[in-house]
Scaffold this motif. Structure first.
Motif, PDB file in Angstrom:
ATOM      1  N   ASN A  27       0.881  -1.136  -0.061  1.00  0.00           N
ATOM      2  CA  ASN A  27       0.040  -0.061  -0.103  1.00  0.00           C
ATOM      3  C   ASN A  27       0.806   1.201   0.091  1.00  0.00           C
ATOM      4  O   ASN A  27       2.016   1.208   0.649  1.00  0.00           O
ATOM      5  N   VAL A  28       0.564   2.213  -0.707  1.00  0.00           N
ATOM      6  CA  VAL A  28       1.278   3.548  -0.857  1.00  0.00           C
ATOM      7  C   VAL A  28       0.927   4.131   0.630  1.00  0.00           C
ATOM      8  O   VAL A  28      -0.156   4.327   1.139  1.00  0.00           O
ATOM      9  N   THR A  29       1.856   4.589   1.466  1.00  0.00           N
ATOM     10  CA  THR A  29       2.038   5.268   2.504  1.00  0.00           C
ATOM     11  C   THR A  29       2.466   6.560   2.238  1.00  0.00           C
ATOM     12  O   THR A  29       1.805   7.670   3.140  1.00  0.00           O
TER      13      THR A  29
ATOM     14  N   VAL B 144      -5.100   6.097  -6.856  1.00  0.00           N
ATOM     15  CA  VAL B 144      -6.396   6.912  -6.757  1.00  0.00           C
ATOM     16  C   VAL B 144      -7.076   6.757  -5.517  1.00  0.00           C
ATOM     17  O   VAL B 144      -7.163   5.485  -4.797  1.00  0.00           O
TER      18      VAL B 144
ATOM     19  N   PHE C 222      -6.121   7.656  -2.785  1.00  0.00           N
ATOM     20  CA  PHE C 222      -5.076   7.614  -1.541  1.00  0.00           C
ATOM     21  C   PHE C 222      -5.544   8.821  -0.691  1.00  0.00           C
ATOM     22  O   PHE C 222      -5.549  10.143  -1.262  1.00  0.00           O
ATOM     23  N   MET C 223      -5.728   8.852   0.582  1.00  0.00           N
ATOM     24  CA  MET C 223      -6.107   9.878   1.547  1.00  0.00           C
ATOM     25  C   MET C 223      -7.320  10.490   1.004  1.00  0.00           C
ATOM     26  O   MET C 223      -7.448  11.956   1.390  1.00  0.00           O
TER      27      MET C 223
END
Lengths: 417, 317
Positions: A181-183, A245, A247-248
């Motif tokens: 996962n993108v952090t 897409v 993310f946050m």
């Protein structure tokens, strides 16, 4: 005796009151509610009224979602605004509905408009008539987080200038957890923000294509260039994994929270980002392609005069609109709202061009394009869905692009009067 | 006593002698009716002007191509033909019925279970009941935003954090075309639960305890009591809630709109209900005639579903 004096005084008082009321022309100005815009307009009106004591301007505002409906309904009822703000993309509808009158050429001669304003004002022209003029314009640029740049070993004073550099920087900044996962995103991916404009007016052109032809009435992006542009965009998530897409939740939220190295956004975001305390950020022009070709998307809200305004109200409205498109009004708007002046002379000053924040946006205006949307929401949704089909449903970019092009052409054709 | 007051009021009107003359000849019953209708006229008029007239106007509009700015032109059934040919409409239609067919029974089942057991709880009964009711009082928009953040992917989504903690793979929730609708439905069920629990509990309390006592003396088990006494006697409550919550699910909007503001009804229209489609057609594309046609379809669906439910759940004599 005393009574009659009192009566005489009262009568005199009333008559001066009536006399004043007859002297001062009141005109109504309408715009939608956005805190800084309303404040800026209050300032402009106060300034205008001191210069023109015989004119009073009443500002009326509505929530953005209701604004168009209100204008249209008021026009039908015959009590619409004298001067109103409108998005350039609404012009066709407003003209068709008889809401606006052509700008009187005595106060706004065409040669002067075309010489003084940025070329994107041509979007306000229909059949040799201008229907409105902007106070301010907005363009896109890359916002970048200097702290994340330094942490990734990049020079915070040398932001990426080409697409390759952009991708390379994003790859260095991006971080992932064990599950992939993108952090921290290298660059945000958010078609629901400004990315659809970036893809439409910038990436397609940079890959050698054109988004539309025939005054934006024929979809032209179903081409090799369109495919390359879409692949470039989706590969940021699928292959290069520099962002994701959603993310946050939103791109701008991720950037604000310091969890994204770069995000593409407009001048209108400056206000929101100016309150960031945790890190320093910078602005740079949208990256060029290998051949150095740059493009940008510019848009604006213009001010037009209501179709039913005549007589002294029309004269007052002309004066007010002249003031709204004057360099001094633009200076106030830039300071309060953060949007760029629409007059070349007011925008391209040395001070503005050297400004590290306004500079990149202003440079973008020179080569910017303005999409002539026929159904702004529909066309935006169409681009969002095109990317979602690739990212969520695994459709090939070629097929998704073809489907999007067909759907958008249908939308444009349906919007024809 | 009551009629005396009425007559007193009528006769006491200033300057009412001439008018009161024929009125005196009217019977008590007629006079009372006149009074009742006199008062009822205000809400009736109000409803006619702001409810019924626009409803009929919508039927007419659905046959025109009105776009707000140009005068409406009569186009017959063109809007309906367009609607039934539109794949987007059928997707939205399916979504709407998914909300209804899964949402209504599920929410009623949960609400009944909670009410049934909560009815027996004495410890902090009011407090627990208030807790269940609290979401119903909260603004749908605020609630939807909280849930929207719960559902986020890592690193900020709370639910995904918990899943990671217990070793379950992360879920995309509202970013997935398969899960988004159910993710939103859960929040809608949760939001309406408190109201349904309260109504069910009121229904349970209304059942005379003597029935239960008699059943227990006869040696009926808990399950039999539930099936033979509680559920049949609870039927009016159930009918009310079924109709009420069906209409709510058919008209779902706030939750969906607020949880997907940037891509309303997305991703790829997988969560879009009919009401949202109507909203977008009317206030996004300004195709008022087309939107009116969709409204008429929604109206018809609501009517059929409600009548069908009333008929299925009717009192069998």
């Amino acid at each position: 005796m005393r009574k009659s004096v009192l009566l005489a005084g009262l009568v005199a008082g009333f008559s001066t009151f009536a006399f004043n009321a007859a002297q001062a022309v009141e005109i109504e100005y309408w715009q939608y509610v956005f805190d800084t815009r309303v404040k800026a307009m209050d300032q402009l009106i106060a300034d205008f009224q001191t210069k023109n004591p015989d004119i009073t301007v009443k500002q009326v505002t509505f929530p953005y979602a209701d604004y168009q409906t209100r204008v249209i309904a008021a026009n039908m009822a015959g009590n619409g605004p004298d001067v109103m703000q409108l998005f350039y993309g609404w012009l066709d509808k407003f003209v068709a509905g008889g809401i606006l009158q052509p700008l009187p050429t005595d106060a706004f001669p065409h040669e002067k408009i075309e010489k003084d304003f940025f070329p994107i004002v041509s979007a306000m022209k229909r059949d040799d008539n201008y229907y409105g003029l902007p106070t301010a314009v907005r363009s896109l640029a890359v916002f970048y987080n200097k702290k994340l740049f330094t942490e990734a070993g990049l020079d915070p004073n040398k932001p990426p200038q080409t697409l390759d550099e952009f991708v390379a920087a994003a790859e260095k900044i991006a971080k992932h957890d064990a599950a992939g996962n993108v952090t921290v995103a290298g660059s945000t991916l958010d078609m629901t923000g400004q990315d659809h404009q970036w893809w439409r007016e910038v990436l397609i052109r940079q890959f050698g294509g054109e988004p539309y032809t025939d005054n934006d009435t024929k979809v032209a992006y179903n081409s090799e260039a369109g495919v390359q542009a879409l692949k470039f965009y989706t590969s940021l998530q699928t292959e290069k994994k520099v962002g994701a897409v959603g993310f946050m939740d939103e791109g701008q939220a991720a950037f604000r929270a310091g969890k994204a190295g770069m995000t593409i956004d407009g001048t209108f975001r400056l206000g929101a980002f100016s309150t960031i305390k945790d890190f320093e950020w910078g602005v740079t022009e949208l990256p060029a392609n290998k051949d150095g070709l740059r493009s940008n998307y510019a848009s604006y809200f213009a001010n037009g005069i209501g179709a039913k305004t005549t007589g002294e109200e029309l004269e007052a409205s002309k004066k007010f609109l002249t003031y709204l498109t004057s360099p001094e009004a633009m200076a106030i708007w830039l300071k309060v709202v953060g949007e760029l002046p629409a007059l070349r002379s007011a925008a391209l000053t040395d001070a503005n061009l050297k400004d590290p924040i306004y500079g990149p946006f202003l440079k973008g205006l020179d080569y910017a394009h303005t999409t002539m949307f026929k159904d702004e929401l529909g066309q935006r949704q169409n681009a969002i869905d095109m990317v979602n089909r690739v990212l969520l449903e695994g459709q090939s970019p070629e097929d998704s692009l073809k489907q999007a092009a067909e759907a958008e052409q249908e939308m444009i054709d349906a919007a024809k009067p | 006593m009551e009629s005396d007051n009425l007559r007193g009021a009528a006769g006491g009107r200033p300057g009412g002698t001439a008018a009161a003359m024929p009125a005196d000849r009217l019977s008590m019953r007629t006079k009372r009716l006149l009074w009742v209708w006199g008062f009822l006229a205000i809400p009736v008029l109000f409803y006619t002007v702001i409810r019924f007239y626009p409803t009929f106007q919508a039927f007419y509009l659905s046959m025109t191509n009105w776009d707000l700015v140009r005068p409406a032109k009569f186009v017959g059934f063109a809007n309906y033909v367009k609607l039934f040919k539109d794949p987007q409409f059928w997707k939205v239609f399916r979504n709407t019925f998914t909300y209804l067919i899964i949402g209504t029974p599920l929410s009623l089942l949960i609400a009944f279970t909670v009410a049934f057991f909560l009815d027996r709880v004495r410890f902090m009964h009011n407090f627990i009941r208030a807790l269940y009711f609290l979401p119903y009082l909260t603004t749908a928009a605020a609630m939807a935003w909280v849930w929207r953040w719960f559902y986020q992917p890592p690193p900020i989504g709370v639910i995904n954090d918990v899943l990671a903690l217990i070793g379950i793979p992360q879920q995309p929730f509202i970013r997935s075309t398969d899960q988004a609708l159910f993710s939103i439905m859960v929040t809608a069920i949760w939001a309406g639960l408190g109201f349904q629990v309260i109504i069910f509990m009121a229904g349970l309390r209304a059942i005379p305890t003597t029935f239960y006592e008699a059943a227990r003396i006869d040696g009926l088990g808990e399950w039999a009591i539930l099936r033979k006494i509680t559920l049949p006697l609870l039927k009016p409550t159930t009918v009310f809630l079924v109709v009420f919550s069906s209409i709510a699910f058919l008209r779902i909007f706030d939750q969906v709109y607020n949880m997907t503001t940037n891509d309303p009804g997305g991703p790829l229209g997988s969560t879009k209900p009919l009401v949202l489609m109507i909203y977008q057609t009317a206030f996004g594309s300004y195709a008022m005639g087309y939107a009116a046609a969709q409204t008429v379809v929604l109206f018809t669906i609501l009517l059929i579903v409600s009548l069908l439910q009333l008929w299925i759940l009717r009192e069998k004599k």
